[in-house]
Write a protein that holds these residues in place. Structure first.
Motif: not given
Length: 81
Positions: A13-17, A19-28
């Motif tokens: 996940v790009n460091p600028d993004h 803490e916005h839930g992007v990684g969680k959405q991808l992993l889910e």
């Protein structure tokens, strides 16, 4: 994100993004649609370890070196259901 045979191979996940839930959405998505249940993480990446633990993964194995023999300890984690 890269997945092979139920194993998360990479998740960036790009460091600028962060803490916005992007990684969680991808992993889910990987868990729900690609049967992700295992992953390997560099022990020298505490932010990633904490994230995976938060997502329900637990360490079941540790190695002193990475898979190429480099001096990077790895943690092997499984999704605890």
């Amino acid at each position: 994100m890269g997945v092979a045979d139920g194993r998360l191979e990479m998740l960036f996940v790009n460091p600028d993004h962060r803490e916005h839930g992007v990684g969680k959405q991808l992993l889910e998505h990987g868990i729900a649609h690609h049967n992700v249940s295992e992953l390997t993480v560099n022990e020298q990446n505490p932010q990633a370890i904490e994230f995976y633990q938060h997502m329900g993964f637990v360490t079941y194995r540790r190695t002193e070196q990475d898979e190429e023999g480099g001096p990077y300890p790895l943690l092997y984690m499984r999704l605890q259901r």
